[in-house]
Design a protein around this motif. Structure first.
Motif, PDB file in Angstrom:
ATOM      1  N   GLY A  56     103.316 -16.294  81.591  1.00  0.00           N
ATOM      2  CA  GLY A  56     102.744 -14.982  81.872  1.00  0.00           C
ATOM      3  C   GLY A  56     103.777 -13.981  82.367  1.00  0.00           C
ATOM      4  N   TYR A  57     103.348 -13.105  83.269  1.00  0.00           N
ATOM      5  CA  TYR A  57     104.208 -12.060  83.840  1.00  0.00           C
ATOM      6  C   TYR A  57     104.930 -12.690  85.023  1.00  0.00           C
TER       7      TYR A  57
ATOM      8  N   TYR B  49      94.893 -14.787  84.483  1.00  0.00           N
ATOM      9  CA  TYR B  49      94.428 -15.637  83.394  1.00  0.00           C
ATOM     10  C   TYR B  49      92.931 -15.907  83.475  1.00  0.00           C
TER      11      TYR B  49
ATOM     12  N   ARG C 112      91.712 -13.106  81.346  1.00  0.00           N
ATOM     13  CA  ARG C 112      91.993 -13.419  79.937  1.00  0.00           C
ATOM     14  C   ARG C 112      90.971 -14.432  79.394  1.00  0.00           C
TER      15      ARG C 112
ATOM     16  N   ASP D 146      99.532 -13.923  73.217  1.00  0.00           N
ATOM     17  CA  ASP D 146     100.623 -13.482  74.099  1.00  0.00           C
ATOM     18  C   ASP D 146     101.982 -13.916  73.566  1.00  0.00           C
TER      19      ASP D 146
ATOM     20  N   SER E 249      96.632 -11.666  70.604  1.00  0.00           N
ATOM     21  CA  SER E 249      96.719 -10.642  71.642  1.00  0.00           C
ATOM     22  C   SER E 249      98.020  -9.884  71.416  1.00  0.00           C
ATOM     23  N   GLU E 250      97.945  -8.575  71.552  1.00  0.00           N
ATOM     24  CA  GLU E 250      99.095  -7.726  71.266  1.00  0.00           C
ATOM     25  C   GLU E 250      99.089  -6.500  72.172  1.00  0.00           C
ATOM     26  N   ASN E 251     100.250  -5.872  72.285  1.00  0.00           N
ATOM     27  CA  ASN E 251     100.378  -4.585  72.971  1.00  0.00           C
ATOM     28  C   ASN E 251     100.387  -3.503  71.899  1.00  0.00           C
TER      29      ASN E 251
ATOM     30  N   GLN F  25     111.361  -8.863  73.907  1.00  0.00           N
ATOM     31  CA  GLN F  25     110.022  -8.359  73.618  1.00  0.00           C
ATOM     32  C   GLN F  25     110.102  -7.070  72.826  1.00  0.00           C
TER      33      GLN F  25
ATOM     34  N   ASN G 243      98.638  -6.171  84.390  1.00  0.00           N
ATOM     35  CA  ASN G 243      99.779  -6.473  83.532  1.00  0.00           C
ATOM     36  C   ASN G 243     100.626  -5.206  83.402  1.00  0.00           C
TER      37      ASN G 243
ATOM     38  N   THR H 299      97.700  -5.336  77.319  1.00  0.00           N
ATOM     39  CA  THR H 299      97.339  -6.317  76.288  1.00  0.00           C
ATOM     40  C   THR H 299      95.909  -6.141  75.771  1.00  0.00           C
TER      41      THR H 299
END
Length: 261
Positions: free
Chosen positions: A25-26, A38, A41, A126, A157-159, A171, A201, A252
């Motif tokens: 994760g972050y 999470y 999520r 992710d 999952s995407e930005n 990234q 996030n 996200t």
């Protein structure tokens, strides 16, 4: 931009040293905060997939990491889950944690050895934004289409930036337009796009000032595991409401896609 080999080595070292929510994760926000993140999520994933995924489906989970989404597919009633990851560290531990499932070391852009038209669903969570090379990103989508049965479901999952793209060594935050065009080229229709997180996030699609201010506030609030736990506990109920009530996210998002028959 790091090479594919460098990216693989980066994740091998990271997961070998930290096979937890913070490892995948972050990381800068610590394990306790990531655990709360999470939970959000998980709720979004189960809420959205319970409406569309078929019980008894066969699933390929790409970039399985710690197996978080393998567990979610189990909760949804998947009959069989195959997991793959680019790192030996993850694959070995996943096999021990989930002996009833199969795990292999594969790269998302090369799923060689996995037969075509095998799965009802593919998830890649992710991870796609860590493929910094655009050509490899396109090959990954093509591989997902190859191993899915016609009409199969792709969950990612995407930005999805609606501002100019941003790229770093490990990234690449691409635009929504670019991502949907790449999915279309691979044969996918985007059925639904919903926020997966809002505040818990990095605010990659927010104005620069807010991105820096909020990012600094999160890092300050999570400077220790105890303060990170408190920050996560405080944000969790707000985050749950926000992901249900908003159509767009500055971070996200979850995309549900269907492979065209």
């Amino acid at each position: 931009m790091a090479t594919h080999s460098e990216l693989r080595d980066f994740w091998e070292r990271r997961l070998e040293g930290d096979w937890t929510a913070s490892g995948v994760g972050y990381r800068a926000l610590g394990r306790s905060f990531n655990t709360w993140m999470y939970r959000v999520r998980q709720e979004v994933f189960l809420r959205e997939l319970s409406q569309i995924a078929t019980r008894g489906c066969s699933v390929l989970d790409v970039g399985s990491g710690t197996g978080f989404y393998v567990r979610q597919w189990e909760r949804l009633g998947a009959s069989a889950v195959t997991g793959c990851d680019v790192t030996d560290a993850a694959v070995q531990r996943l096999a021990d944690r989930f002996p009833e499932h199969r795990f292999v070391r594969r790269d998302a852009a090369d799923l060689g050895g996995i037969d075509a038209d095998t799965f009802d669903a593919v998830s890649c969570m992710d991870m796609l934004f860590h493929i910094t090379d655009d050509e490899r990103y396109g090959r990954a989508l093509a591989e997902f289409a190859r191993v899915l049965r016609p009409g199969g479901l792709l969950v990612v999952s995407e930005n999805c930036l609606q501002r100019p793209e941003r790229r770093g060594e490990h990234q690449a935050d691409r635009t929504l337009e670019w991502i949907t065009a790449a999915a279309d080229k691979a044969g996918f229709d985007v059925l639904r796009r919903v926020p997966m997180l809002m505040l818990m996030n990095a605010q990659v699609d927010a104005p620069m000032l807010w991105r820096k201010v909020w990012g600094g506030a999160l890092r300050a609030a999570t400077v220790t595991e105890s303060t990170g736990w408190l920050a996560g506990a405080a944000l969790y109920p707000l985050e749950r409401r926000l992901v249900k009530g908003r159509r767009e996210s500055p971070t996200t998002e979850l995309l549900l896609c269907r492979l065209r028959a």
